[in-house]
Motif scaffolding. Structure first.
Motif, mmCIF file in Angstrom:
data_model
loop_
_atom_site.group_PDB
_atom_site.id
_atom_site.type_symbol
_atom_site.label_atom_id
_atom_site.label_comp_id
_atom_site.label_asym_id
_atom_site.label_seq_id
_atom_site.Cartn_x
_atom_site.Cartn_y
_atom_site.Cartn_z
ATOM 1 N N ILE A 241 -19.448 29.918 -21.207
ATOM 2 C CA ILE A 241 -18.110 30.099 -20.947
ATOM 3 C C ILE A 241 -17.841 31.364 -19.731
ATOM 4 C CG2 ILE A 241 -17.681 29.981 -23.480
ATOM 5 C CD1 ILE A 241 -17.341 32.926 -23.570
ATOM 6 N N GLY A 242 -18.952 31.600 -19.226
ATOM 7 C CA GLY A 242 -18.646 32.869 -18.196
ATOM 8 C C GLY A 242 -17.803 32.208 -16.989
ATOM 9 N N GLU A 243 -18.140 30.969 -16.495
ATOM 10 C CA GLU A 243 -17.194 30.283 -15.632
ATOM 11 C C GLU A 243 -15.733 30.262 -15.693
ATOM 12 O OE1 GLU A 243 -17.389 26.766 -12.131
ATOM 13 O OE2 GLU A 243 -18.938 26.993 -13.555
ATOM 14 N N GLU A 244 -15.557 29.637 -16.896
ATOM 15 C CA GLU A 244 -14.225 29.322 -17.349
ATOM 16 C C GLU A 244 -13.073 30.705 -17.713
ATOM 17 O OE1 GLU A 244 -13.705 26.338 -20.525
ATOM 18 O OE2 GLU A 244 -11.534 26.448 -20.346
ATOM 19 N N THR A 245 -13.915 31.450 -18.266
ATOM 20 C CA THR A 245 -13.276 32.733 -18.635
ATOM 21 C C THR A 245 -13.265 33.942 -17.786
ATOM 22 O OG1 THR A 245 -15.246 33.695 -19.759
ATOM 23 C CG2 THR A 245 -13.470 32.310 -20.967
ATOM 24 N N GLY A 246 -14.283 33.719 -16.372
ATOM 25 C CA GLY A 246 -14.376 34.782 -15.555
ATOM 26 C C GLY A 246 -14.834 36.052 -16.083
ATOM 27 N N GLN A 247 -15.995 35.870 -16.933
ATOM 28 C CA GLN A 247 -16.593 37.125 -17.394
ATOM 29 C C GLN A 247 -17.907 37.276 -16.780
ATOM 30 O OE1 GLN A 247 -15.004 38.208 -21.769
ATOM 31 N NE2 GLN A 247 -15.564 36.071 -21.521
ATOM 32 N N THR A 248 -18.481 38.429 -16.746
ATOM 33 C CA THR A 248 -20.014 38.312 -16.422
ATOM 34 C C THR A 248 -20.694 38.514 -17.852
ATOM 35 O OG1 THR A 248 -19.850 41.006 -16.479
ATOM 36 C CG2 THR A 248 -19.597 39.819 -14.453
ATOM 37 N N ALA A 249 -21.794 38.316 -17.563
ATOM 38 C CA ALA A 249 -22.597 38.472 -18.944
ATOM 39 C C ALA A 249 -22.478 39.908 -19.772
ATOM 40 C CB ALA A 249 -24.094 38.035 -18.753
ATOM 41 N N GLU A 250 -22.513 40.892 -18.684
ATOM 42 C CA GLU A 250 -22.315 42.121 -19.358
ATOM 43 C C GLU A 250 -20.903 42.454 -20.154
ATOM 44 O OE1 GLU A 250 -24.029 44.501 -19.738
ATOM 45 O OE2 GLU A 250 -22.885 46.312 -20.083
ATOM 46 N N GLU A 251 -19.876 41.661 -19.508
ATOM 47 C CA GLU A 251 -18.631 41.829 -20.007
ATOM 48 C C GLU A 251 -18.531 41.232 -21.369
ATOM 49 O OE1 GLU A 251 -15.579 42.245 -16.225
ATOM 50 O OE2 GLU A 251 -16.377 40.004 -16.853
ATOM 51 N N ILE A 252 -19.305 40.007 -21.320
ATOM 52 C CA ILE A 252 -19.282 39.342 -22.985
ATOM 53 C C ILE A 252 -20.232 40.171 -23.854
ATOM 54 C CG2 ILE A 252 -20.406 37.382 -23.856
ATOM 55 C CD1 ILE A 252 -19.861 35.772 -21.439
ATOM 56 N N ARG A 253 -21.311 40.840 -23.181
ATOM 57 C CA ARG A 253 -22.094 41.727 -24.059
ATOM 58 C C ARG A 253 -21.500 42.972 -24.867
ATOM 59 N NH1 ARG A 253 -24.818 46.120 -25.091
ATOM 60 N NH2 ARG A 253 -23.974 46.917 -23.143
ATOM 61 N N LYS A 254 -20.455 43.389 -24.138
ATOM 62 C CA LYS A 254 -19.498 44.566 -24.562
ATOM 63 C C LYS A 254 -18.689 43.990 -25.774
ATOM 64 C CE LYS A 254 -19.784 47.644 -20.683
ATOM 65 N NZ LYS A 254 -19.336 47.873 -19.352
ATOM 66 N N LYS A 255 -18.122 42.952 -25.472
ATOM 67 C CA LYS A 255 -17.123 42.364 -26.419
ATOM 68 C C LYS A 255 -18.148 42.058 -27.728
ATOM 69 C CE LYS A 255 -13.690 40.392 -23.742
ATOM 70 N NZ LYS A 255 -13.141 39.223 -22.980
ATOM 71 N N LEU A 256 -19.173 41.557 -27.602
ATOM 72 C CA LEU A 256 -19.983 41.322 -28.762
ATOM 73 C C LEU A 256 -20.204 42.479 -29.573
ATOM 74 C CD1 LEU A 256 -22.558 38.734 -27.456
ATOM 75 C CD2 LEU A 256 -20.727 38.303 -28.922
ATOM 76 N N VAL A 257 -20.536 43.646 -28.945
ATOM 77 C CA VAL A 257 -20.844 44.840 -29.712
ATOM 78 C C VAL A 257 -19.600 45.742 -29.550
ATOM 79 C CG1 VAL A 257 -23.239 44.780 -29.129
ATOM 80 C CG2 VAL A 257 -21.609 46.058 -27.508
ATOM 81 N N SER A 258 -18.355 45.468 -29.400
ATOM 82 C CA SER A 258 -17.172 46.118 -29.654
ATOM 83 C C SER A 258 -17.049 46.910 -31.231
ATOM 84 C CB SER A 258 -16.051 45.318 -29.456
ATOM 85 O OG SER A 258 -16.009 44.548 -30.265
ATOM 86 N N HIS A 259 -16.757 48.138 -31.008
ATOM 87 C CA HIS A 259 -16.563 48.854 -32.155
ATOM 88 C C HIS A 259 -15.117 48.949 -32.551
ATOM 89 C CE1 HIS A 259 -20.575 49.771 -31.017
ATOM 90 N NE2 HIS A 259 -20.743 50.306 -32.129
ATOM 91 N N ASP A 260 -14.787 49.349 -33.892
ATOM 92 C CA ASP A 260 -13.451 49.422 -34.278
ATOM 93 C C ASP A 260 -13.286 50.942 -34.280
ATOM 94 O OD1 ASP A 260 -14.441 50.795 -36.487
ATOM 95 O OD2 ASP A 260 -14.204 49.021 -37.804
ATOM 96 N N ASP A 261 -11.907 51.404 -34.671
ATOM 97 C CA ASP A 261 -11.382 52.597 -34.256
ATOM 98 C C ASP A 261 -12.209 53.740 -35.215
ATOM 99 O OD1 ASP A 261 -9.853 50.954 -35.516
ATOM 100 O OD2 ASP A 261 -8.273 52.175 -35.921
ATOM 101 N N ARG A 262 -13.056 53.325 -36.157
ATOM 102 C CA ARG A 262 -13.620 54.184 -37.168
ATOM 103 C C ARG A 262 -15.110 54.296 -36.618
ATOM 104 N NH1 ARG A 262 -12.267 51.717 -42.824
ATOM 105 N NH2 ARG A 262 -12.787 49.882 -41.592
ATOM 106 N N GLY A 263 -15.441 53.575 -35.735
ATOM 107 C CA GLY A 263 -16.655 53.679 -34.989
ATOM 108 C C GLY A 263 -17.766 52.629 -35.467
ATOM 109 N N ASN A 264 -17.406 51.737 -36.581
ATOM 110 C CA ASN A 264 -18.003 50.807 -36.831
ATOM 111 C C ASN A 264 -18.070 49.805 -36.070
ATOM 112 O OD1 ASN A 264 -18.557 52.140 -39.240
ATOM 113 N ND2 ASN A 264 -16.827 51.303 -40.321
#
Lengths: 385, 530
Positions: free
Chosen positions: B85-108
């Motif tokens: 999906i990198g090309e179609e969404t214009g994201q780098t692997a690092e940007e995707i990784r950040k979304k994969l480990v995103s935290h909610d506002d309680r830190g989980n």
């Protein structure tokens, strides 16, 4: 008796055919006849399983139990191995065999009930909880939890509870054990964030109607839109928005398309399955048969209650299928196996009665008396229907 | 007791079923309907132009969603996802990784993180990865095939499901339910108009330009454009000023284009007849002010026709003085100025027409010549439609299926309409509008050049709005069009800056709709027009 077990099978068959129609209704827009064909195959396989199992004398399970246990254990271990078990949505529960995929956890439920029944039947009345068999069954439970498949593991425990309740083991031990298990379950639920979230969602699904509560909220909307007679099969528009409508949430679809009438009939059908199953248990010719019958019946009943309850938001969502109705080959086959065993136990108890009519020897009433089996066994916790 | 337990359980579940489906059921349909609107799988309806071009459509897409607390190896998952999906969404692997480990506002670790909207085949590949905690769900993407065509008119439907402006917002309900809408806009004419506006932008470097065309009989809007414009597929990059439908949201001082209404009012009222003569100097004293004509000239005797032809301020004021301010205000309002036009779109501004009680002594010196009042371009075009179609007001229409309002209120008589139409035709043939002439057709129109009011000083600044409003065929008008150019830097006369664009637009439109030429000299010798 013949009527009872025949009706049990017929009700099971009717539920599975209702499932056929509802699954088609839930999927025809997107997938055409694919699910219909698959489901037809499952029903045929289920009926075949019933025919085979109902031809096996229930006592034969005693010899098969070890093989069965080891086979299921192997399956549960292998399915956890990446590359062998197929992972869907974060859980490793399936063997993908091309045409069909098998879910060993479903078979583990059957194995647990059979193995434990065979084991506890060997103990004297009033014996304490036997460690070996409990550990064996506990291993199955742990492996299912690891997949993770919380719903199936709870159903497995329900089967175990049914078996123990029908056994002649010491009541105090059972109460302690159930207390420990309840605490354990609560712990598991609390530790895993998404299960905790599910529980919170159960308390107020509308608070997260586009997130965690989405499935339940959509389900409630679907049921509410069904009114008394429903929108008619195939006409349900709300249910298409429910994730997993053909499996975990099929009751919502029934509520929408068949209305209150459909829901009441389904609940009544499961009520009949439970009554018939427990009646068979009470008239069972031996402790082992009684334990098996009670175990399977409890399993089916608990699964139905939790599934229906979750769809109507009176119980938290655990991700269980509705026995006989939901889509899922392994699940359907296992349900028919359970019915097959119940059927056979009922048949065997009748044969036992016919073989030894009305002979009673008061001198031999003490101890576990094999002759008493044809009147149904009796013990402190058995309750009259 | 088992019997009792089973029955109680069944009754409890059954009771809940009764409660849900029957007792509560009555109150919920509204909510259910609301839910369907946002969750039903059907795609949002298309917006089509009158000639069948797709202005906005929805494509089936799939949303790739991560459930971070279920993701096992974010590093590896990001690498694999990036490959797909990198090309179609214009994201780098690092940007995707950040979304994969995103935290909610309680830190989980959070439970929901959108990785992108992708095409069905790509979604299939993502599914085949079988990554823990990564799923795909049906979604849709709103696409504007000709992104810049009529952007403000069409409006925009955002990624998070809210409509912004235009048809998208006004007809959100219908579009959500999957209904396609056909607008009166004609993509071919629209394209021509946008081409002309772009030409003006290039040649005269104005702050902006806008234009619209309407059918005089039923008020159908055939084209409506603004320049500079923006690509609707990149809506978020456009400023709110660009996104606005200025044709109906931004009133301006119409200047000389307004004189036709003053003349029509005076003729209709009988205060002036076409044969009357006026002695017109190049300046006139009104109360405490002196109003000049745009260029000095000898004092002349003029008939009403000449007053429009020369676009003399002094002559127009004399006409208005005969009519009287109170009557003039009545007529202005009956042409629909100072009120909503009834166009079915949000954000319309009614403009400001000072009530007669608030007029100062010099108001009769500026209102008749289109100053000291504001109108929207849409109001002006609508007013001209009434002037030209025999004298009845029209309601602007945007949808083809929308039934035209029953014939509108009569504003002026057919005779007055005919007289004014002839005078406006004369403006193009002999007067200031000659650059709007189209070979083969009779054309009428009126130029406008107004000075802008400096918002700080309140005085007229040396900044102009040049405009031209015209119609054709003048013998039996089909279309009326307006071009407004804001602060042109090269020239500021409406006849120079706006009239040529009008001419190109109108001649294209007449040819496009096969309107028979109504002037003989254009026909080549020996051929007759059918």
């Amino acid at each position: 008796m013949t009527a009872l077990r025949t009706n049990l099978f017929l009700v099971a068959l009717a539920l599975s055919l209702l499932g056929l129609a509802m699954i088609y209704s839930a999927t025809y827009r997107e997938f055409g006849a694919h699910y219909l064909m698959m489901r037809t195959g499952h029903v045929v396989a289920g009926v075949l399983a019933f025919l085979v199992v109902s031809r096996i004398r229930y006592t034969a399970w005693r010899r098969l139990s070890l093989v069965l246990y080891l086979g299921v254990l192997l399956g549960l271990v292998l399915v956890l191995v990446p590359g062998i078990g197929t992972q869907i949505g974060g859980a490793r529960r399936w063997f993908d065999l091309g045409v069909i995929s098998l879910q060993p956890a479903e078979f583990a439920k059957v194995a647990a009930v059979i193995v434990l029944s065979c084991a506890v039947a060997r103990y004297r009345p009033g014996a304490s909880l036997p460690a070996g068999p409990m550990l064996g069954v506990g291993l199955l439970f742990v492996l299912v939890v690891l997949e993770p498949d919380f719903g199936t593991s709870v159903v497995l425990l329900a089967g175990v509870a049914g078996v123990l309740w029908a056994s002649e083991l010491r009541t105090r031990d059972l109460l302690l054990a159930s207390g420990a298990v309840a605490t354990g379950l609560a712990g598991i639920m609390w530790l895993e964030p998404y299960r905790r979230e599910r529980f919170m969602t159960f308390l107020d699904p509308w608070a997260a109607s586009d997130g965690a509560g989405y499935q339940i909220v959509q389900s409630l909307i679907a049921i509410e839109s069904g009114d008394v007679f429903g929108t008619g099969a195939g006409a349900g528009g709300q249910s298409t928005a429910i994730p997993e409508v053909q499996t975990d949430m099929i009751f919502a679809l029934i509520g929408e398309e068949l209305g209150l009438l459909g829901m009441v009939l389904v609940i009544a059908a499961f009520g009949f399955v439970a009554l018939a199953g427990f009646r068979i248990a009470l008239l069972a010719p031996s402790v082992m048969a009684r334990c098996m019958a009670a175990g399977f019946t409890t399993m089916l009943a608990v699964q139905a209650i939790f599934n229906i309850g979750a769809a109507m938001n009176v119980l938290p969502l655990a991700g269980m299928t509705l026995p006989f109705v939901s889509y899922g080959g392994s699940s359907l086959i296992v349900c028919f196996v359970a019915v097959g065993i119940l059927y056979r136990i009922s048949e065997d108890s009748e044969r036992a009665r016919e073989a030894k009519p009305r002979r009673r020897n008061p001198a031999r009433t003490a101890g576990p008396d094999r002759r008493r089996r044809y009147r149904g066994t009796r013990h402190s916790r058995a309750l009259r229907i | 007791m088992i019997l009792v337990a089973v029955m109680i359980t069944s009754l409890l579940l059954g009771g809940r079923a009764v409660y849900l489906s029957v007792v509560e059921g009555g109150g919920v349909p509204a909510l259910a309907a609301e839910q369907t609107a946002s969750t039903a799988p059907n795609l949002r309806g298309d917006i089509l132009s009158a000639d069948g071009r797709t202005l906005a459509t929805s494509l089936q897409r799939y949303r790739v969603v991560a459930t971070p607390y279920q993701v096992e190896d974010a590093e590896e998952a990001a690498r694999q996802l990036h490959g797909i999906i990198g090309e179609e969404t214009g994201q780098t692997a690092e940007e995707i990784r950040k979304k994969l480990v995103s935290h909610d506002d309680r830190g989980n670790l959070s439970g929901y993180s959108v990785l992108g909207n992708v095409e069905p085949e790509i979604a299939g590949e993502v599914e085949d990865l079988n990554l823990a905690g990564v799923t795909v769900a049906p979604s849709s993407a709103r696409v504007y095939p000709d992104g810049k065509l009529a952007s403000q008119f069409v409006g925009h439907f955002g990624d998070y499901g809210e409509p912004f402006g235009g048809i998208e917002a006004r007809y959100d309900q219908q579009l959500r339910s999957g209904e396609d809408l056909t607008v009166t806009l004609d993509a071919a004419v629209q394209q021509e108009l946008e081409k002309e506006l772009a030409g003006i932008m290039k040649e005269h470097r104005p702050e902006g330009a806008l234009g619209m065309m309407m059918r005089v009989d039923d008020g159908a809007v055939v084209a409506l454009a603004h320049a500079p414009t923006f690509d609707n597929n990149d809506f978020n990059k456009a400023t709110p000023e660009l996104q606005r439908n200025r044709v109906l949201t931004d009133p301006y001082e119409p200047g000389s284009t307004f004189k036709a209404f003053t003349m029509a009012a005076a003729l209709e009222d009988g205060a002036v007849t076409p044969q009357d003569s006026f002695t017109v100097a190049d300046q006139i004293q009104v109360a405490d002010r002196v109003i000049h004509d745009s260029e000095p000239h000898e004092t002349k005797v003029m008939k009403p026709k000449d007053i429009l032809e020369q676009s003399t301020n002094v002559g127009t004021i004399q006409v208005a003085q005969r009519l009287g301010g109170e009557n003039l205000e009545d007529y202005i309002r009956s042409f629909g100025f100072g009120e909503f036009t009834g166009v079915d779109m949000w954000g319309e501004d009614p403009g400001v027409i000072p009530p007669y009680e608030e007029w100062s002594g010099s108001s009769i010196g500026n209102i008749p010549i289109g100053q000291g009042l504001t109108v929207t371009p849409l109001q002006l075009v609508r007013g001209y439609a009434a002037l030209l179609n025999g004298g009845t007001s029209v309601t602007p229409r945007l949808l083809v299926d929308e039934a035209p309002a029953e014939s509108g209120a009569r504003v002026i008589s057919r005779e007055t309409s005919d007289i004014v139409r002839g005078m406006l035709q004369n403006v193009v043939e002999n007067g200031s509008g000659h650059l709007a002439q189209i070979p083969g057709y009779t054309v009428g129109g009126k130029t406008g050049t107004s000075q802008k009011v400096d918002p700080e000083t309140g005085a007229y600044a040396y900044k102009h709005v040049a405009s031209f409003v015209g119609f054709a065929p003048a013998s039996d008008p089909e279309f009326v069009a307006l071009i407004v150019v804001d602060e042109p830097k090269t020239e500021y006369w409406g006849e120079v800056v706006a009239a040529p664009a009008f001419k190109e637009l109108m001649s294209f439109t007449l040819g496009y709709y096969n309107i028979p030429p109504d002037r003989d000299e254009a026909r080549p010798e020996g051929r007759t027009n059918r």
